[in-house]
Design an enzyme around this catalytic site. Sequence first.
Site, PDB file in Angstrom:
ATOM      1  N   LYS A  11       0.846  -1.207   0.000  1.00 16.19           N
ATOM      2  CA  LYS A  11       0.000   0.000   0.000  1.00 16.19           C
ATOM      3  C   LYS A  11       0.868   1.239   0.000  1.00 16.19           C
ATOM      4  O   LYS A  11       2.030   1.220   0.392  1.00 16.19           O
ATOM      5  CB  LYS A  11      -0.958   0.029   1.196  1.00 16.19           C
ATOM      6  CG  LYS A  11      -0.307   0.072   2.590  1.00 16.19           C
ATOM      7  CD  LYS A  11       0.098   1.446   3.066  1.00 16.19           C
ATOM      8  CE  LYS A  11       0.796   1.400   4.426  1.00 16.19           C
ATOM      9  NZ  LYS A  11       1.634   2.574   4.710  1.00 16.19           N
ATOM     10  N   GLY A 104       4.948  -6.090   6.078  1.00 16.58           N
ATOM     11  CA  GLY A 104       4.734  -7.035   7.181  1.00 16.58           C
ATOM     12  C   GLY A 104       3.241  -7.250   7.415  1.00 16.58           C
ATOM     13  O   GLY A 104       2.788  -8.385   7.640  1.00 16.58           O
ATOM     14  N   SER A 105       2.476  -6.163   7.335  1.00 19.01           N
ATOM     15  CA  SER A 105       1.022  -6.255   7.516  1.00 19.01           C
ATOM     16  C   SER A 105       0.416  -7.084   6.388  1.00 19.01           C
ATOM     17  O   SER A 105      -0.511  -7.875   6.607  1.00 19.01           O
ATOM     18  CB  SER A 105       0.392  -4.860   7.501  1.00 19.01           C
ATOM     19  OG  SER A 105       0.951  -4.074   8.521  1.00 19.01           O
ATOM     20  N   ALA A 106       0.916  -6.899   5.169  1.00 21.21           N
ATOM     21  CA  ALA A 106       0.424  -7.654   4.010  1.00 21.21           C
ATOM     22  C   ALA A 106       0.664  -9.152   4.233  1.00 21.21           C
ATOM     23  O   ALA A 106      -0.235  -9.977   3.993  1.00 21.21           O
ATOM     24  CB  ALA A 106       1.135  -7.192   2.741  1.00 21.21           C
ATOM     25  N   ASP A 138      -2.235  -1.484  10.359  1.00 21.26           N
ATOM     26  CA  ASP A 138      -2.378  -1.539   8.901  1.00 21.26           C
ATOM     27  C   ASP A 138      -2.865  -2.903   8.407  1.00 21.26           C
ATOM     28  O   ASP A 138      -3.102  -3.082   7.214  1.00 21.26           O
ATOM     29  CB  ASP A 138      -1.025  -1.249   8.218  1.00 21.26           C
ATOM     30  CG  ASP A 138      -0.618   0.216   8.340  1.00 21.26           C
ATOM     31  OD1 ASP A 138      -1.432   1.020   8.835  1.00 21.26           O
ATOM     32  OD2 ASP A 138       0.508   0.539   7.941  1.00 21.26           O
TER      33      ASP A 138
HETATM   34  O1  C5P Z   1      -0.020  -0.804  14.837  1.00 22.66           O
HETATM   35  P1  C5P Z   1       1.436  -1.053  14.623  1.00 22.66           P
HETATM   36  O2  C5P Z   1       2.019  -2.014  15.605  1.00 22.66           O
HETATM   37  O3  C5P Z   1       1.775  -1.402  13.226  1.00 22.66           O
HETATM   38  O4  C5P Z   1       2.142   0.340  14.878  1.00 22.66           O
HETATM   39  C1  C5P Z   1       3.534   0.471  15.006  1.00 22.66           C
HETATM   40  C2  C5P Z   1       3.855   1.722  15.775  1.00 22.66           C
HETATM   41  O5  C5P Z   1       3.463   2.884  15.018  1.00 22.66           O
HETATM   42  C3  C5P Z   1       3.103   1.862  17.090  1.00 22.66           C
HETATM   43  O6  C5P Z   1       3.796   1.231  18.138  1.00 22.66           O
HETATM   44  C4  C5P Z   1       3.050   3.362  17.294  1.00 22.66           C
HETATM   45  O7  C5P Z   1       4.274   3.837  17.808  1.00 22.66           O
HETATM   46  C5  C5P Z   1       2.946   3.898  15.873  1.00 22.66           C
HETATM   47  N1  C5P Z   1       1.555   4.194  15.489  1.00 22.66           N
HETATM   48  C6  C5P Z   1       0.939   5.319  16.022  1.00 22.66           C
HETATM   49  N2  C5P Z   1      -0.348   5.627  15.681  1.00 22.66           N
HETATM   50  C7  C5P Z   1      -1.028   4.851  14.786  1.00 22.66           C
HETATM   51  C8  C5P Z   1      -0.416   3.712  14.214  1.00 22.66           C
HETATM   52  C9  C5P Z   1       0.884   3.416  14.586  1.00 22.66           C
HETATM   53  O8  C5P Z   1       1.541   6.046  16.822  1.00 22.66           O
HETATM   54  N3  C5P Z   1      -2.252   5.189  14.464  1.00 22.66           N
END
Ligand code: C5P
Length: 300
Positions: A11, A104-106, A138
């Site tokens: 994406k 990684g999300s994909a 994501d």
């Molecule tokens: O959700 P995910 O683990 O992929 O997010 C990785 C990091 O990105 C989170 O630990 C956070 O620090 C940051 N993040 C954020 N706000 C979001 C999505 C991600 O601060 N809406």
Amino acid sequence: MNSVTVRVPAKVNLQLAVGPLRDDGYHDLVNVFHAVSIFDEVTATAETGMSVRVEGESADQVPEDAGNLAIQAALALARHAGRSYGVSLVIRKAIPVAGGMAGGSADAAAALVACNELWGLGLPVEDLMEIAADLGSDVPFALLGGTAVGTGRGERLTPLEVGGRFHWVFALADGGLSTARVYAECDRMREATGEEIVWPRAADPLLAALRRGDAKALGSELANDLQPAAVMLRRSLARTLEAGREQGAVGTLVSGSGPTCAFLAESETHADELALSLKAAGVARDVITAYGPVPGPTVV
Ligand code: C5P
């Protein structure tokens, strides 16, 4: 069924409006996701234990243990089903690793779809979406594909109507950027400048450009609040972005938390020309073309 292979796209974010930092450490967002034609493939094969192997683009930078998000997805799905299933996952990577394109999300989304099929669970997509949201902000969009606006931390999705195909050029950088670090740098920069943090909302002109399939209009509306932080952490990106503007991209931005840079072209031919110029300018490790939107995970 002994083996299932799922193809899953990368994406790019067309608008990433970062709102206030929440108590849980995440930011409230408006995140316009757009799936593009760079694909990883995940093959799930029936096995007694759980294992993962990674091949292809920068495979050595992806963990092959419990830190792998695709393995976490398989484990979460087995837990949800209340049984101990086994699987061996093989991930063939083309999506840049830690590149701001949700690779990684994909892979996690593909693992959910592949294991749901392999184990004959037949869970509806709503159940997979719930598991996806726990795996990462994501991952729900990676299950959905197409173009969609995400709110909350990016996991609450509304699909968007798109009136055409958009052609993109992506400049890949050497090494990745940590998403958490880029968000933290964004917070630091905002605090240092005293910038007012407004509640994020989707930009109407961007949504209208998407509906019309108008590349020029979309190009001028592309916006990423994480871009200043990504450029601060990786200064060379300023030159890459500048090269895209000079070479006539109709839109230029850092993809998600970077360091991949995305350039919007007016047509497929224009994207090919732009890719050649950017290669010649020597501002990226590699330059690839892709189009969007494309559907989410597909069993192949
Ligand atoms: O959700 P995910 O683990 O992929 O997010 C990785 C990091 O990105 C989170 O630990 C956070 O620090 C940051 N993040 C954020 N706000 C979001 C999505 C991600 O601060 N809406």
